[in-house]
Design an enzyme around this catalytic site. Structure first.
Site, PDB file in Angstrom:
ATOM      1  N   GLY A 186       0.873  -1.153   0.100  1.00  0.00           N
ATOM      2  CA  GLY A 186      -0.038  -0.071  -0.101  1.00  0.00           C
ATOM      3  C   GLY A 186       0.771   1.204   0.131  1.00  0.00           C
ATOM      4  N   ASP A 209       1.119   3.219   4.448  1.00  0.00           N
ATOM      5  CA  ASP A 209      -0.225   4.140   3.909  1.00  0.00           C
ATOM      6  C   ASP A 209      -1.059   4.557   5.107  1.00  0.00           C
ATOM      7  OD1 ASP A 209      -0.934   1.684   4.475  1.00  0.00           O
ATOM      8  OD2 ASP A 209      -1.868   1.395   2.397  1.00  0.00           O
ATOM      9  N   ASP A 213      -4.330   1.681  10.821  1.00  0.00           N
ATOM     10  CA  ASP A 213      -5.837   1.464  11.453  1.00  0.00           C
ATOM     11  C   ASP A 213      -5.915   0.678  12.685  1.00  0.00           C
ATOM     12  OD1 ASP A 213      -8.278   0.581  11.076  1.00  0.00           O
ATOM     13  OD2 ASP A 213      -8.445  -0.677   9.265  1.00  0.00           O
ATOM     14  N   LYS A 258      -6.134   6.616  10.555  1.00  0.00           N
ATOM     15  CA  LYS A 258      -7.720   6.177  10.640  1.00  0.00           C
ATOM     16  C   LYS A 258      -8.296   6.700  12.098  1.00  0.00           C
ATOM     17  CE  LYS A 258      -9.470   3.228   7.552  1.00  0.00           C
ATOM     18  NZ  LYS A 258     -10.121   2.099   7.429  1.00  0.00           N
ATOM     19  N   PHE A 307     -13.318   3.218   4.888  1.00  0.00           N
ATOM     20  CA  PHE A 307     -12.470   2.379   3.728  1.00  0.00           C
ATOM     21  C   PHE A 307     -12.094   3.380   2.780  1.00  0.00           C
ATOM     22  CE2 PHE A 307     -10.445  -0.475   1.451  1.00  0.00           C
ATOM     23  CZ  PHE A 307      -9.879  -1.332   2.133  1.00  0.00           C
ATOM     24  N   ARG A 343      -5.518   1.300  -6.900  1.00  0.00           N
ATOM     25  CA  ARG A 343      -4.237   1.686  -6.412  1.00  0.00           C
ATOM     26  C   ARG A 343      -3.783   2.966  -6.920  1.00  0.00           C
ATOM     27  NH1 ARG A 343      -2.172  -1.850  -2.428  1.00  0.00           N
ATOM     28  NH2 ARG A 343      -2.732  -4.151  -2.757  1.00  0.00           N
TER      29      ARG A 343
HETATM   30  P1  IMP Z   1      -3.439  -2.164  10.442  1.00  0.00           P
HETATM   31  O1  IMP Z   1      -2.488  -3.484  10.742  1.00  0.00           O
HETATM   32  O2  IMP Z   1      -5.021  -2.671  10.835  1.00  0.00           O
HETATM   33  O3  IMP Z   1      -3.339  -0.872  10.890  1.00  0.00           O
HETATM   34  O4  IMP Z   1      -3.671  -1.960   9.086  1.00  0.00           O
HETATM   35  C1  IMP Z   1      -2.916  -1.488   8.257  1.00  0.00           C
HETATM   36  C2  IMP Z   1      -3.042  -1.821   6.817  1.00  0.00           C
HETATM   37  O5  IMP Z   1      -4.064  -2.360   6.497  1.00  0.00           O
HETATM   38  C3  IMP Z   1      -2.410  -0.673   5.885  1.00  0.00           C
HETATM   39  O6  IMP Z   1      -0.944  -0.762   5.791  1.00  0.00           O
HETATM   40  C4  IMP Z   1      -3.149  -0.788   4.732  1.00  0.00           C
HETATM   41  O7  IMP Z   1      -2.614  -1.935   3.798  1.00  0.00           O
HETATM   42  C5  IMP Z   1      -4.313  -1.528   5.053  1.00  0.00           C
HETATM   43  N1  IMP Z   1      -5.607  -0.812   5.402  1.00  0.00           N
HETATM   44  C6  IMP Z   1      -6.114  -0.529   6.580  1.00  0.00           C
HETATM   45  N2  IMP Z   1      -7.129   0.477   6.418  1.00  0.00           N
HETATM   46  C7  IMP Z   1      -7.220   0.755   5.049  1.00  0.00           C
HETATM   47  C8  IMP Z   1      -8.223   1.217   3.948  1.00  0.00           C
HETATM   48  O8  IMP Z   1      -9.035   2.069   4.466  1.00  0.00           O
HETATM   49  N3  IMP Z   1      -7.908   1.055   2.862  1.00  0.00           N
HETATM   50  C9  IMP Z   1      -7.038   0.317   2.266  1.00  0.00           C
HETATM   51  N4  IMP Z   1      -6.223  -0.192   2.998  1.00  0.00           N
HETATM   52  C10 IMP Z   1      -6.292  -0.049   4.526  1.00  0.00           C
HETATM   53 MG    MG Z   2      -0.476  -1.961   4.112  1.00  0.00          MG
END
Ligand code: IMP
Ligand code: MG
Length: 181
Positions: free
Chosen positions: A46, A104, A107, A135, A156, A169
């Protein structure tokens, strides 16, 4: 609204111009840190567009870091549980270097905290974290990025490297997918 070929449309949240301006400011903040033998580690997939723009902004600030990539995949969903796996690790020597992890979007925080622990475990002198979007969600994991582009609503988002089922992308802006009416 950008037209998409699949009955969907993407409502822009952050335009290409807004992103570019913010990245220049982030590069100034990063360059102002006294980084020792810096290496950027971009989290695939991402972050590839963000990282590409950020390192060129860093170059304009006179910072010339090494660039490497780590390919991480997250299994499970939501803010609890789940597991992060390394699909491809960094190749470079990390020992005694200042690492800047670039991702990127933050979350649940699992990806970033995993990457931070992993690179610290490889002997980094210091690990800083840089994310384009933060986020606004309650997090099980306590992660505060060192550099943040924008606060982002709990939606999202796609574009600028981020995908929904492998689509979007390539969009130069960041937005939310909506059904075309
Ligand atoms: P985390 O481990 O839950 O913090 O997720 C982070 C990863 O999930 C990011 O590096 C993104 O690749 C993906 N991700 C989380 N939220 C989104 C979104 O809203 N759109 C696209 N990718 C997301
Ligand atoms: Mg990612």
């Amino acid at each position: 609204m950008a037209e998409q070929p699949v009955g969907e449309t993407v409502r822009p949240l952050f335009t290409a111009e807004t992103i570019a301006t913010r990245i220049d400011a982030m590069a100034r903040d990063i360059a102002a840190c006294d980084l020792h033998d810096p290496i950027i580690v971009a989290v695939l997939k991402g972050s590839f567009i963000f990282a590409a723009d950020l390192i060129r902004a860093l170059s304009r600030q006179g910072l010339h870091p090494e660039i490497d990539f780590i390919f991480l995949a997250s299994y499970g969903s939501g803010t609890t549980g789940g597991e992060v796996k390394i699909l491809r690790d960094v190749e470079s020597t990390i020992e005694d270097r200042d690492v800047v992890i670039v991702d990127d979007i933050l979350d649940s925080g699992r990806t970033l905290s995993f990457a931070t622990a992993h690179l610290a475990g490889r002997g980094a002198r210091g690990v800083k974290t840089c994310i384009l979007l933060n986020k606004q969600v309650p997090r099980g994991v306590d992660v505060t990025p060192d550099f943040t582009g924008f606060e982002c609503p709990d939606l999202f988002v796609v574009g600028y490297g981020m995908d929904l089922a492998h689509c979007y992308r390539e969009l130069p802006f960041i937005g939310v997918v909506e059904p075309r009416v």
